[in-house]
Each structure stands twice: as structure tokens, then as C-alpha cells.
Design an enzyme around this catalytic site. Structure first.
Site, short mmCIF file in Angstrom:
data_model
loop_
_atom_site.label_atom_id
_atom_site.label_comp_id
_atom_site.label_asym_id
_atom_site.label_seq_id
_atom_site.Cartn_x
_atom_site.Cartn_y
_atom_site.Cartn_z
N SER A 181 0.78 -1.23 0.00
CA SER A 181 0.00 0.00 0.00
C SER A 181 0.82 1.28 0.00
O SER A 181 0.33 2.31 -0.46
CB SER A 181 -0.96 -0.01 1.19
OG SER A 181 -0.25 -0.24 2.38
N HIS A 209 -5.62 -3.89 -1.98
CA HIS A 209 -5.39 -2.85 -3.00
C HIS A 209 -5.39 -3.42 -4.42
O HIS A 209 -5.11 -2.69 -5.38
CB HIS A 209 -4.07 -2.12 -2.74
CG HIS A 209 -4.17 -1.07 -1.67
ND1 HIS A 209 -4.72 0.17 -1.89
CD2 HIS A 209 -3.80 -1.10 -0.37
CE1 HIS A 209 -4.67 0.87 -0.77
NE2 HIS A 209 -4.12 0.12 0.17
N LYS A 240 -12.06 -0.29 -0.30
CA LYS A 240 -11.18 0.44 -1.22
C LYS A 240 -11.89 0.57 -2.57
O LYS A 240 -12.81 1.36 -2.68
CB LYS A 240 -9.82 -0.25 -1.25
CG LYS A 240 -9.13 0.03 0.08
CD LYS A 240 -7.83 -0.63 0.31
CE LYS A 240 -7.28 -0.14 1.66
NZ LYS A 240 -6.64 -1.18 2.43
C1 LIG Z 1 -6.66 -1.37 3.91
C2 LIG Z 1 -6.17 -2.72 4.17
C3 LIG Z 1 -6.81 -3.55 5.10
C4 LIG Z 1 -7.95 -3.06 5.98
O1 LIG Z 1 -9.16 -3.06 5.30
P1 LIG Z 1 -10.45 -2.41 6.01
O2 LIG Z 1 -11.58 -3.01 5.26
O3 LIG Z 1 -10.33 -0.94 5.87
O4 LIG Z 1 -10.43 -2.87 7.44
C5 LIG Z 1 -6.34 -4.85 5.27
N1 LIG Z 1 -5.28 -5.29 4.54
C6 LIG Z 1 -4.64 -4.52 3.65
C7 LIG Z 1 -3.49 -5.08 2.88
C8 LIG Z 1 -5.06 -3.21 3.44
O5 LIG Z 1 -4.41 -2.44 2.56
#
Ligand SMILES: *Cc1c(COP(=O)(O)O)cnc(C)c1O
Length: 392
Positions: A181, A209, A240
């Protein structure tokens, strides 16, 4: 005298402020879109993970409202007791079809998906092998499992193999982010799958992502590499590219059923709400109909990244629409972000502990919601502020 009071709090908060690590959170006064209103001003939004503009998409909002009329808002209780509604099952079925897996389980968030899946698969006496840049929720899920955690340098397949050659304890689970990320580079999943097969390990990818971004019509990293049926567990988020909130665990029927029986956040925490479920279902349907928005996202990423490079900015190792603009010193990055905001662009600076010391950056998150004019405007502002601060 024992420290039994709350006196420790204020000095620690003061220290965070002094080090520039105190999180000041901006208040958004509008829907999430290409532009947002902050403190009464419209600014170009380069911070959100709303890759496809789904967070306020008309059709998705309408689906959520219609579902509220039919099912209400709340799931009632934990699903094992009272909470599974037909709409949860509908989402799980369509998501599994979309991703090309046998089964899928939805949970309350991507963070929770990792807390569900990792401790279900491994425990004390087992081994987790984890990329050093994996997300905090993977780290926490791994700690919660009580398995031994072995960390390999980022995307370093030689070091991963060296660890796998050792006499590791119990079951072995290799875990990686799909897209990292903070840097935007992609896990070497085909190599990880091959090594797992060679050494008899399980494979687990968190594609937060990658969903809605990689693969055909945003089917994710497994589709991107054509690895269907070869990755044991795929974890994802609805917060996302899908624009909503929630998480999922996907894989074979057997694996998903096992996690459903064992996972504590699934057994002891209530289900995804009705509007979240309906909105996510509609987002998946839009992607199944057309990959146009995913293509627009990639076009925007290519145009903006090429523009930044032409201006002389360093965009690091990215292979995706995540666009780090490398600055170095955390104070310079904070100043850059502040000047961008004054010029009408919302792009937060990112420093330690999210990235190593000396590698502070602005992370630009592109979206299919951005227009060509938005990108041209942003490149002009980046050029102006970059020159002003002697960064290009
Ligand atoms: C953003 C993210 C999460 C968390 O996701 P949420 O639905 O916001 O709790 C988990 N793992 C990765 C790799 C992320 O980038």
C-alpha cells in the site's frame, strides 16, 4: 510509588506533537469524490482509496436505499445465531463467481478478515512466513494466532526460500499483501505459489489494493497472474475500490467452511450491515458488467505518473495506481502537503512508522473519478510547489 493513574497520557500526547507524529484528522464535509469539501473549501482529493468512484456512485447508493426498505439496517446479531440474511448469501455467491473461487465469506472489515482467517489456519506450534511490508492487520492476525512468525525482506524470493528450507515447526503459512500500500508494487505471487508447492506450505494473499484494480475487470491479483485455484486463501476488503465497507475471505469450499466454523470475529461479532452488503453487491455487479472504470483508473495512473516523471519527481517502485512521490525528510513532506492543500490539493504526507525514516513521501491515490482536467491542474500545482521547495 506505583504508576496507577492516568498521568502518563498527557506527556505522551505532547511527545507525539513534538515529533510531528500526532495525527490531525481532516473533516470532510461532502461525499467522497474526485473533489471534496474541507473547511468550506473544495479541494482535489488525492487521499482516498475510492479507486473507481464507487463511494458515492448513484446506482450503488440506490441499491443500499432499496435494501434498507426491504431488510432494515441491522443484521440482528452474530450470523451463527441470528444474522445471516439472504442478502449476505447473495453477495457471497456473486463475489465468489466474480473472483473465480468456490466460496466466499463476508465479514465486517478487511482488518477483521485477517483476524478471522490467520488464527483459524495456524496456531501455537505452527509457522507463519510473512513479507516485512505486510499490512498491520496481517501482523496483528499473525500475533493473535500464537504461531511463530518469520519475516522475509520485502518481495525477496531467495530469502523466502532460505526460510522455507529450514526445519519449520508445524503447518507453514506464507502470507503476503497483493499490492503493497505505501509503494504500489505487486507481490511476486507466481514465485510464492511455486515455492509453497515445493516446500509444502499454504498460501495466503491479502488483495485489499488489488481488488477492483488488478486483473480482468478488477478481479484481483490471482486473476492478474492467472493463478486460479492455486492460492489457498484470498482476503479482501470492500472499503477500497468497492467503495463501501466490509471484508471477505475467499477460497475453496472446504477452506471457507473451516474458517467459518473457527473464526472468532465471525462467531462473536455481528454481521455486515444491510446497506453495506447491498452496496457492495451492486459494486460487484457493475464490475461484472464492464471493465470501463478499471481502464479509466489505469489511464489516469499512467497519465499522472508520466507527468510527474517528466517534471523530475521520483515515483519509486510503483506498478499500480498508488503513486508515491518520494521526498525523503518527513518535515519536507509535511511542508509539501501543506502547500498542496493551500493550492487546492488534498494529499497527505506519509512518514515513519508507515514508511522507514528518511523515506517520507506524498502518496497520491488516483481514481477513475478524476477527469483529465483534474490531472492537468494537479500536475501544474505539483510543478509549482516542487520548484518552490527545490524538490525538482
Ligand atoms: C486497507 C487494508 C486492510 C484493511 O481493510 P479495512 O476493510 O479498511 O479494514 C487490510 N489489509 C490490507 C493489505 C489493506 O491495505
Amino acid at each position: 510509588m506505583g504508576a496507577r493513574t492516568l498521568d502518563f497520557i498527557q506527556p505522551e500526547l505532547d511527545e507525539l506533537r513534538e515529533k510531528g507524529l500526532y495525527k490531525n484528522i481532516r473533516t470532510i464535509e461532502s461525499a467522497q469524490g474526485a473533489w471534496v469539501q474541507i473547511e468550506g473549501r473544495k479541494v482535489l482529493n488525492f487521499c482516498s482509496n475510492n479507486y473507481l468512484g464507487f463511494a458515492a456512485h448513484q446506482r450503488i447508493c440506490r441499491a443500499a436505499k432499496e435494501a434498507i426498505d426491504k431488510y432494515g439496517v441491522g443484521p440482528g446479531a452474530v450470523r451463527t445465531i441470528a444474522g445471516t440474511m439472504s442478502i449476505h448469501q447473495e453477495l457471497e455467491r456473486e463475489l465468489a463467481e466474480f473472483k473465480g473461487v468456490e466460496a466466499c465469506l463476508t465479514v465486517q472489515s478487511g482488518f477483521n478478515a485477517n483476524l478471522c482467517a490467520i488464527p483459524s489456519l495456524v496456531g501455537r506450534g505452527d509457522t507463519i512466513v510473512s513479507d516485512e511490508l505486510n499490512h498491520a492487520s496481517i501482523i496483528d492476525g499473525a500475533r493473535l494466532s500464537r504461531a511463530t512468525i518469520r519475516v522475509y525482506p520485502h518481495n525477496d524470493m531467495e530469502e523466502l526460500e532460505k526460510i522455507l528450507q529450514e526445519d519449520l515447526e508445524g503447518r507453514v503459512l506464507i502470507i503476503t499483501d497483493g499490492v503493497f500500500s505505501m509503494d504500489g508494487d505487486i507481490a511476486l505471487l507466481p514465485d510464492i505459489v511455486a515455492l509453497a508447492r515445493k516446500y509444502g506450505a499454504m498460501t495466503y494473499v491479502d488483495d485489499a489494493h488489488g481488488e477492483g484494480v488488478l486483473g480482468r475487470s478488477g478481479r484481483g491479483i490471482v486473476d492478474h497472474f492467472g493463478l486460479h485455484g492455486q492460492v489457498d486463501v484470498e482476503v479482501g476488503t470492500f472499503s477500497k475500490a468497492l467503495g463501501v465497507m466490509g471484508g471477505c475471505i475467499a477460497g475453496s469450499k472446504e477452506v471457507v467452511e473451516y474458517i467459518k466454523q473457527k473464526a472468532r470475529p465471525f462467531t462473536f461479532s455481528s454481521a455486515l450491515t444491510v446497506p453495506d452488503t447491498a452496496a457492495t453487491l451492486e459494486a460487484v455487479r457493475i464490475l461484472r458488467e464492464s471493465g470501463d472504470l478499471v481502464e479509466k483508473l489505469w489511464d489516469n495512473a499512467r497519465i499522472f505518473q508520466a507527468g510527474l516523471k517528466e517534471l523530475g519527481f521520483d515515483t519509486g517502485a510503483t506498478q499500480t495506481p498508488i503513486t508515491p512521490v518520494m521526498i525523503g525528510d518527513a518535515r519536507d513532506a509535511a511542508q509539501f502537503s501543506k502547500r498542496l492543500f493551500e493550492e487546492g490539493i488534498f494529499a497527505t504526507s506519509i512518514g515513519f512508522p508507515l514508511v522507514p525514516h528518511g523515506k517520507a513521501r506524498i502518496r497520491v491515490m488516483l481514481s477513475a473519478a478524476h477527469s483529465r482536467e483534474d490531472l492537468d491542474f494537479a500536475l501544474e500545482v505539483f510543478a509549482k510547489v516542487g520548484r518552490e521547495l527545490n524538490l525538482i
